[in-house]
Each structure stands twice: as C-alpha cells, then as structure tokens.
Enzyme design. Structure first.
Site, PDB file in Angstrom:
ATOM      1  N   ARG A 123     112.218 -23.546 -23.236  1.00 47.38           N
ATOM      2  CA  ARG A 123     113.052 -24.081 -24.318  1.00 47.38           C
ATOM      3  C   ARG A 123     114.510 -24.232 -23.857  1.00 47.38           C
ATOM      4  O   ARG A 123     115.198 -25.179 -24.220  1.00 47.38           O
ATOM      5  CB  ARG A 123     112.975 -23.174 -25.548  1.00 47.38           C
ATOM      6  CG  ARG A 123     111.611 -23.263 -26.230  1.00 47.38           C
ATOM      7  CD  ARG A 123     111.546 -22.370 -27.442  1.00 47.38           C
ATOM      8  NE  ARG A 123     112.406 -22.818 -28.520  1.00 47.38           N
ATOM      9  CZ  ARG A 123     112.774 -22.051 -29.537  1.00 47.38           C
ATOM     10  NH1 ARG A 123     112.364 -20.799 -29.609  1.00 47.38           N
ATOM     11  NH2 ARG A 123     113.536 -22.513 -30.492  1.00 47.38           N
ATOM     12  N   HIS A 172     120.454 -17.416 -37.043  1.00 44.77           N
ATOM     13  CA  HIS A 172     119.277 -16.988 -36.269  1.00 44.77           C
ATOM     14  C   HIS A 172     119.606 -16.735 -34.805  1.00 44.77           C
ATOM     15  O   HIS A 172     118.716 -16.643 -33.964  1.00 44.77           O
ATOM     16  CB  HIS A 172     118.142 -18.024 -36.379  1.00 44.77           C
ATOM     17  CG  HIS A 172     117.446 -17.994 -37.716  1.00 44.77           C
ATOM     18  ND1 HIS A 172     116.564 -18.968 -38.136  1.00 44.77           N
ATOM     19  CD2 HIS A 172     117.501 -17.096 -38.733  1.00 44.77           C
ATOM     20  CE1 HIS A 172     116.109 -18.675 -39.345  1.00 44.77           C
ATOM     21  NE2 HIS A 172     116.667 -17.545 -39.742  1.00 44.77           N
ATOM     22  N   CYS A 203     122.024  -0.794 -17.377  1.00 41.50           N
ATOM     23  CA  CYS A 203     121.077   0.330 -17.384  1.00 41.50           C
ATOM     24  C   CYS A 203     119.723  -0.019 -16.754  1.00 41.50           C
ATOM     25  O   CYS A 203     118.852   0.844 -16.648  1.00 41.50           O
ATOM     26  CB  CYS A 203     120.881   0.837 -18.815  1.00 41.50           C
ATOM     27  SG  CYS A 203     119.841  -0.240 -19.813  1.00 41.50           S
ATOM     28  N   GLY A 240     117.457 -31.327 -42.585  1.00 40.50           N
ATOM     29  CA  GLY A 240     116.376 -31.043 -41.649  1.00 40.50           C
ATOM     30  C   GLY A 240     115.839 -29.628 -41.647  1.00 40.50           C
ATOM     31  O   GLY A 240     115.587 -29.076 -40.581  1.00 40.50           O
ATOM     32  N   GLU A 268     110.860 -35.658 -45.412  1.00 37.97           N
ATOM     33  CA  GLU A 268     109.753 -35.029 -46.158  1.00 37.97           C
ATOM     34  C   GLU A 268     110.284 -34.336 -47.412  1.00 37.97           C
ATOM     35  O   GLU A 268     111.459 -34.001 -47.490  1.00 37.97           O
ATOM     36  CB  GLU A 268     109.051 -33.967 -45.299  1.00 37.97           C
ATOM     37  CG  GLU A 268     108.567 -34.446 -43.948  1.00 37.97           C
ATOM     38  CD  GLU A 268     107.358 -35.360 -44.040  1.00 37.97           C
ATOM     39  OE1 GLU A 268     106.586 -35.213 -45.007  1.00 37.97           O
ATOM     40  OE2 GLU A 268     107.200 -36.218 -43.159  1.00 37.97           O
TER      41      GLU A 268
HETATM   42  P1  OAD Z   1     110.955 -26.493 -39.634  1.00 38.48           P
HETATM   43  O1  OAD Z   1     110.231 -26.933 -38.420  1.00 38.48           O
HETATM   44  O2  OAD Z   1     110.273 -25.501 -40.499  1.00 38.48           O
HETATM   45  O3  OAD Z   1     111.301 -27.738 -40.535  1.00 38.48           O
HETATM   46  C1  OAD Z   1     111.895 -28.888 -40.007  1.00 38.48           C
HETATM   47  C2  OAD Z   1     112.213 -29.845 -41.136  1.00 38.48           C
HETATM   48  O4  OAD Z   1     112.905 -30.941 -40.593  1.00 38.48           O
HETATM   49  C3  OAD Z   1     110.977 -30.411 -41.860  1.00 38.48           C
HETATM   50  O5  OAD Z   1     111.156 -30.289 -43.265  1.00 38.48           O
HETATM   51  C4  OAD Z   1     110.957 -31.891 -41.444  1.00 38.48           C
HETATM   52  O6  OAD Z   1     110.504 -32.742 -42.479  1.00 38.48           O
HETATM   53  C5  OAD Z   1     112.429 -32.143 -41.175  1.00 38.48           C
HETATM   54  N1  OAD Z   1     112.694 -33.210 -40.213  1.00 38.48           N
HETATM   55  C6  OAD Z   1     111.938 -33.619 -39.166  1.00 38.48           C
HETATM   56  N2  OAD Z   1     112.558 -34.606 -38.499  1.00 38.48           N
HETATM   57  C7  OAD Z   1     113.733 -34.832 -39.151  1.00 38.48           C
HETATM   58  C8  OAD Z   1     114.823 -35.724 -38.949  1.00 38.48           C
HETATM   59  N3  OAD Z   1     114.835 -36.585 -37.941  1.00 38.48           N
HETATM   60  N4  OAD Z   1     115.858 -35.670 -39.819  1.00 38.48           N
HETATM   61  C9  OAD Z   1     115.859 -34.791 -40.853  1.00 38.48           C
HETATM   62  N5  OAD Z   1     114.868 -33.934 -41.083  1.00 38.48           N
HETATM   63  C10 OAD Z   1     113.815 -33.941 -40.249  1.00 38.48           C
HETATM   64  O7  OAD Z   1     112.395 -25.993 -39.159  1.00 38.48           O
HETATM   65  P2  OAD Z   1     113.401 -25.003 -39.927  1.00 38.48           P
HETATM   66  O8  OAD Z   1     113.417 -25.247 -41.374  1.00 38.48           O
HETATM   67  O9  OAD Z   1     114.693 -25.059 -39.184  1.00 38.48           O
HETATM   68  O10 OAD Z   1     113.085 -19.288 -37.167  1.00 38.48           O
HETATM   69  O11 OAD Z   1     112.705 -23.618 -39.632  1.00 38.48           O
HETATM   70  C11 OAD Z   1     113.343 -22.447 -40.033  1.00 38.48           C
HETATM   71  C12 OAD Z   1     113.049 -21.350 -39.057  1.00 38.48           C
HETATM   72  O12 OAD Z   1     111.648 -21.248 -38.833  1.00 38.48           O
HETATM   73  C13 OAD Z   1     113.610 -21.558 -37.659  1.00 38.48           C
HETATM   74  O13 OAD Z   1     114.974 -21.212 -37.553  1.00 38.48           O
HETATM   75  C14 OAD Z   1     112.742 -20.650 -36.840  1.00 38.48           C
HETATM   76  C15 OAD Z   1     111.404 -21.033 -37.421  1.00 38.48           C
HETATM   77  O14 OAD Z   1     110.399 -20.100 -37.273  1.00 38.48           O
HETATM   78  C16 OAD Z   1     113.011 -18.333 -36.255  1.00 38.48           C
HETATM   79  O15 OAD Z   1     112.680 -18.547 -35.111  1.00 38.48           O
HETATM   80  C17 OAD Z   1     113.389 -17.009 -36.787  1.00 38.48           C
HETATM   81 ZN    ZN Z   2     121.117  -1.888 -20.863  1.00 34.94          ZN
END
Ligand code: OAD
Ligand code: ZN
Length: 299
Positions: A123, A172, A203, A240, A268
């Site tokens: 990543r 995050h 350490c 997003g 969405e």
């Molecule tokens: P998600 O993958 O859950 O959601 C992404 C969102 O972006 C969806 O609702 C899509 O419809 C939308 N999307 C896709 N392409 C887009 C575009 N070009 N423009 C606008 N929107 C678009 O991602 P997050 O909501 O960020 O956490 O997920 C939240 C957390 O879940 C992340 O921070 C991560 C993950 O597990 C951890 O790792 C703790």
């Molecule tokens: Zn250490």
C-alpha cells in the site's frame, strides 16, 4: 497570506455573486405550479433540462460553500479513488479481496507481523506514486482562500497534504508513521521499509504502522479536535465515505445535530444520504474540478 484588501475584495465578490446567482425562496404555490410546468418541459426537452439543472446544482453548492462561515470537510477512501487508490468496500474494494481481521487488527498483527507489513509495504508503494486529484486540490484551494477551515479525514494516504492542505486531522493515523510495539519510540518513514517487519532502533522490538486498526481506539487528540470542528462548522462537505465505520461515522451526525448544512458527494447512497441537505451523486474528482473552475472567478 491574504491581506485585508484581498479579503474585502473577496467579500465584495461574494455579494456580487449572490446577486448574480438568483436562488429565490419559493412558496408552496409557486413550487406546485413550477413542478407542473417543469414536468411538462422535462418530458419535451429532457436533455436540455438535465444539463440546466446540473449547472444550477454546481452553482448552488458553490453558493453554499462561499457563503459558509465555518466550512469543514469530512473525507473517506472515495476521495482518493480517482487517484488510483482502491476503496475498502464495494465489489472492487480491498475488503472484498483481503481479510481485515488478518491485515488490519491488533490480533492479526500479533499472529503474523510479516504478512501485515508486506500488505502495508504494497500500500505504501501505491500511495507513494499516487497523485492528488481535483477534489484534493480544490479543498486545498478553499483552505488557501480562507473558506475551508479544516479537513477531518479517515484516510491514511496523506494526499490532502500532498495537494497543499495544512489543517488536516487524520483520525485513523498515517501510513508513513510507525511506532514501537514495546517502548514509546515513534518515527516517520519516507519510503517502504526494505525488510519487514522493521525493528525499533531504541529497544529492538517490532515496529508497527501508526494507524488505527479494528478494535482500537482513535487517537485522543485528533478525535477531540474532530469533534470540536464538527460541532463548530455551519457547512460540512462529506466526501467519499460509506459512513459505516464507527466512531468516525458520527462526525456528520454531530455536525447535523449542531445545525450544519450537510453536503454529501458520493456516487452511491450511504447512511449519511439520509441526513444530507444536498446530495451530489458524482465522483468527487469530477464534481470538484467543476467547482474549481467556478471558483476561478473569485481569484
Ligand atoms: P469505504 O471503502 O467504506 O467507502 C468508500 C466510499 O466512497 C463509498 O461510499 C463509495 O461509494 C465512495 N466512492 C467511491 N468512489 C468515489 C469517488 N470517485 N468519489 C466519491 N465517492 C466515491 O471507505 P471509508 O468510508 O473511508 O478504516 O472507510 C472507512 C474506514 O473503513 C477506513 O478508514 C478504514 C476502513 O476499514 C480503518 O482501516 C480503521
Ligand atoms: Zn522500542
């Protein structure tokens, strides 16, 4: 820095724009009559009307943005999708191919730190080569124009900062930050580590990415700043995010409960769509490049 003259000039331009961009407060009779007329016109001149409505749509969002007193953005993986970074959910999302309990949890890391680090290395390489898209750049421009006050992001990719945003609250964590699993050593990488897992120079224990994994609390400082910004804003751009990961997903609800206007930009429908005052069903990069062009008239 923007001086007082530029600021006054900006205020004058906002007043002029408001006059130019006529958005009447319609009463119910006018709404009913216009609906009938619009339905008829829509049937006859569908394409022309769709284009017209879309233009008004951008102008309307722009008007909300430039008239805001304290604008805050809340972003998720979708804002970086057009930069080539995959989102988590959905059919092509990371969680449809990889198991989050193995790769993004403290117990997964304990079981196989090498595997987790390999995944983060992959990543990191992807993120290192990614460029911000017009959505990131427009938010940075809005901050420079003193309109956007802060960005609360769930993303760990640092693309907001790469685009020039300064006030970014990373709830995050950040993929380039590492911390020791034993002592209090913290550091920042500039490229993916050569051999994994990397070790603590203080350490000798294993280092881990300084990001939030499932089952872990959010960093206290960032979370309380995020709540502060959500409570203070009068307009929030929610861009997003699927709005399903807690407690991050509470942010738009906090803003809404304090009376903020919620503008959701997401192709969405999400749980946030229910509380959104304006829903923009377009990819963020596409929508914000139009907003950026309209903003040029203010510079
Ligand atoms: P998600 O993958 O859950 O959601 C992404 C969102 O972006 C969806 O609702 C899509 O419809 C939308 N999307 C896709 N392409 C887009 C575009 N070009 N423009 C606008 N929107 C678009 O991602 P997050 O909501 O960020 O956490 O997920 C939240 C957390 O879940 C992340 O921070 C991560 C993950 O597990 C951890 O790792 C703790
Ligand atoms: Zn250490």
């Amino acid at each position: 820095m923007v001086g007082i003259h530029e600021f006054r000039d900006f205020q004058r331009q906002v007043r002029l724009y408001n006059r130019k961009c006529f958005w009447p407060k319609l009463d119910s009779t006018i709404v009913i009559i216009s609906s009938i007329v619009l339905t008829y016109l829509f049937k006859r001149f569908k394409a022309i009307i769709v284009i017209g409505v879309m233009l008004m749509y951008e102008e309307h969002v722009l008007k909300v943005i430039i008239n805001s007193k304290y604008l805050v953005a809340f972003t998720g993986a979708g804002i970086s999708a057009e930069s080539g970074i995959p989102t988590f959910r959905g059919k092509d999302g990371l969680w449809s191919k990889y198991d989050p309990t193995k790769l993004a949890s403290p117990w997964g890391f304990q079981e196989n730190p090498k595997l987790v680090w390999e995944w983060y290395k992959w990543r990191m390489s992807m993120i290192m080569n990614a460029k911000p898209n017009p959505a990131h750049y427009t938010l940075a421009l809005l901050e420079k124009m003193h309109i956007l006050k802060s960005i609360i992001t769930q993303n760990i990719d640092g693309l907001h900062q790469k685009a020039g945003s300064l006030n970014v609250i990373e709830i995050h964590g950040n993929i380039w930050k590492v911390k020791c699993t034993v002592c209090n050593y913290r550091s920042r990488l500039i490229e993916p580590p050569e051999s994994v897992p990397p070790h603590c120079p203080k350490c000798g224990a294993i280092l881990r990415p300084d990001v939030v994994w499932f089952g872990e609390p959010l960093p206290e400082d960032e979370w309380s700043r995020a709540i502060g910004e959500a409570s203070r804003c009068d307009v929030m751009l929610v861009i997003g995010t699927s709005g399903v990961v807690m407690p991050a997903a509470l942010i738009p609800n906090i803003a809404k409960s304090k009376g903020a206007i919620i503008v959701e930009i997401n192709p969405e429908t999400t749980p946030i769509s229910e509380i959104a005052d304006i829903k923009v069903p377009e990819p963020a990069g596409v929508f914000f490049s139009k907003i950026k062009s309209l903003l040029r008239t203010f510079q």
